[in-house]
Enzyme design. Structure first.
Site, PDB file in Angstrom:
ATOM      1  N   THR A  14      19.888  51.123 113.929  1.00 57.74           N
ATOM      2  CA  THR A  14      20.123  49.689 113.704  1.00 57.74           C
ATOM      3  C   THR A  14      21.615  49.338 113.728  1.00 57.74           C
ATOM      4  OG1 THR A  14      20.082  50.000 111.309  1.00 57.74           O
ATOM      5  CG2 THR A  14      18.006  49.361 112.366  1.00 57.74           C
ATOM      6  N   GLY A  15      22.472  50.352 113.946  1.00 55.57           N
ATOM      7  CA  GLY A  15      23.904  50.074 114.110  1.00 55.57           C
ATOM      8  C   GLY A  15      24.182  49.567 115.514  1.00 55.57           C
ATOM      9  N   GLY A  18      23.941  52.574 118.056  1.00 54.41           N
ATOM     10  CA  GLY A  18      22.589  53.128 118.014  1.00 54.41           C
ATOM     11  C   GLY A  18      21.571  52.222 118.658  1.00 54.41           C
ATOM     12  N   LYS A  49      16.669  43.387 114.809  1.00 55.31           N
ATOM     13  CA  LYS A  49      16.723  44.632 115.583  1.00 55.31           C
ATOM     14  C   LYS A  49      15.439  45.432 115.385  1.00 55.31           C
ATOM     15  CE  LYS A  49      21.747  45.254 115.833  1.00 55.31           C
ATOM     16  NZ  LYS A  49      22.905  46.006 115.353  1.00 55.31           N
ATOM     17  N   LYS A 134      35.083  65.111 112.639  1.00 48.95           N
ATOM     18  CA  LYS A 134      34.252  65.270 113.849  1.00 48.95           C
ATOM     19  C   LYS A 134      34.403  66.674 114.427  1.00 48.95           C
ATOM     20  CE  LYS A 134      34.121  60.386 115.156  1.00 48.95           C
ATOM     21  NZ  LYS A 134      34.217  59.417 116.249  1.00 48.95           N
TER      22      LYS A 134
END
Length: 309
Positions: A14-15, A18, A49, A134
């Site tokens: 839902t981002g 994404g 969404k 990361k």
């Protein structure tokens, strides 16, 4: 034919990124799954969404990166996991990796990268561990022997480009433009929906297994001077250029604590240090997305700037 396409689980569906990855997955006829927190169903910002995803036959599974049981259950249903959570949630993938390992069925994992290459950036002393986190996730994935692909798209077009890389602004300048360094170092911008299209194209591609995909699309790799020139032509007016040296920029970064200096840190990384473009994409570890998938039509910087006129 759809059955031969990998089943894809998207975490962070839902981002903004994404959701674009979900749309690209649906368009490519992949059976698409999303991991969604219970709270999302009562979040007015996410309801539209969620409705779209359900209407597009996406299977939404309730769970989160903090809930190991839900993770293993979700991962067991798919072939590919794409994590598109925001950068401050990067370490939340530490439960996901053992879940992928335990499920034993994942052919490819795309961790939450989608920026500059964390192994190549030169701002670790300034970025509040933005890239270090990361890189650490990469090492865990590699140590566990999980098949993976890293997507390095550099900047999203929604970041810095709407202001023509003018910190603190939300729209392009009309009279004066700040140039950092000599203005000749090239950075890269790619639209989120295009990042999604390149990512989904790589899912079932054996060439991208355990590789890094870099996006440097022709027309999307420009220096600050070039960006200003493109904009000047569009508005039919020359801008006064104010040059800020590397030393002055570093001083400003150090005077403003994180997160207030994040725009300056990213500008320093891309347009002074050249973190997007200083290295060759060598075939040993990297592949360039537009060369792999020449059929993908993407938005160029010039086309994007037309929408700001």
């Amino acid at each position: 034919m759809a059955s031969s396409k990998s089943k894809i689980l998207i975490i962070g569906i839902t981002g903004s990124l994404g959701f674009e990855i979900a749309k690209a997955s649906i368009n490519a006829s992949h059976p698409t799954f999303g991991l969604v927190r219970d709270s999302a169903f009562s979040d007015p910002n996410k309801l539209n969404k969620i409705r779209f995803l359900l209407n597009s036959s996406v299977t939404l599974l309730k769970g989160s990166l903090q809930d190991e049981t839900s993770l293993i259950e979700a991962v067991k249903q798919v072939d590919v996991v794409i994590c598109a959570v925001s950068s401050n949630q990067v370490f939340d993938q530490k439960l996901l990796i053992p879940a992928i390992k335990q499920a034993g069925c994942i052919k490819r994992f795309f961790p939450s990268e989608f920026g500059a290459d964390p192994d190549r950036t030169q701002v670790s002393h300034l970025d509040n561990n933005f890239y270090t986190r990361k890189a650490e996730i990469r090492r865990i994935i590699e140590a566990e022997g999980i098949p993976h692909t890293y997507t390095c798209c550099n900047f999203f077009m929604s970041v810095l480009l709407p202001s023509l890389v003018q910190p603190g602004r939300r729209t392009p300048p009309t009279d004066k433009a700040i140039v950092f360094g000599d203005g000749n170092v090239k950075g890269v911008f790619v639209k989120e929906s295009d990042v999604a299209a390149f990512t989904i194209s790589a899912v079932d591609d054996p060439r991208t297994l355990n590789k890094t995909i870099y996006l440097r699309p022709p027309g999307n790799v420009h220096s600050l001077n070039e960006l200003i020139e493109i904009w000047e032509i569009k508005i039919g007016k020359n801008l006064e250029r104010i040059y800020i040296t590397e030393e002055e920029l570093l001083k400003k970064i150090l005077e403003n604590p994180y997160p207030y200096n994040w725009e300056l840190v990213f500008i320093y990384s891309a347009f002074v240090k050249g973190d997007h473009t200083y290295f060759d994409i060598d075939s040993s570890g990297g592949l360039e997305g537009t060369q792999l998938y020449p059929h993908i039509k993407y938005t160029t910087i010039s086309e994007y700037l037309d929408t700001l006129l």
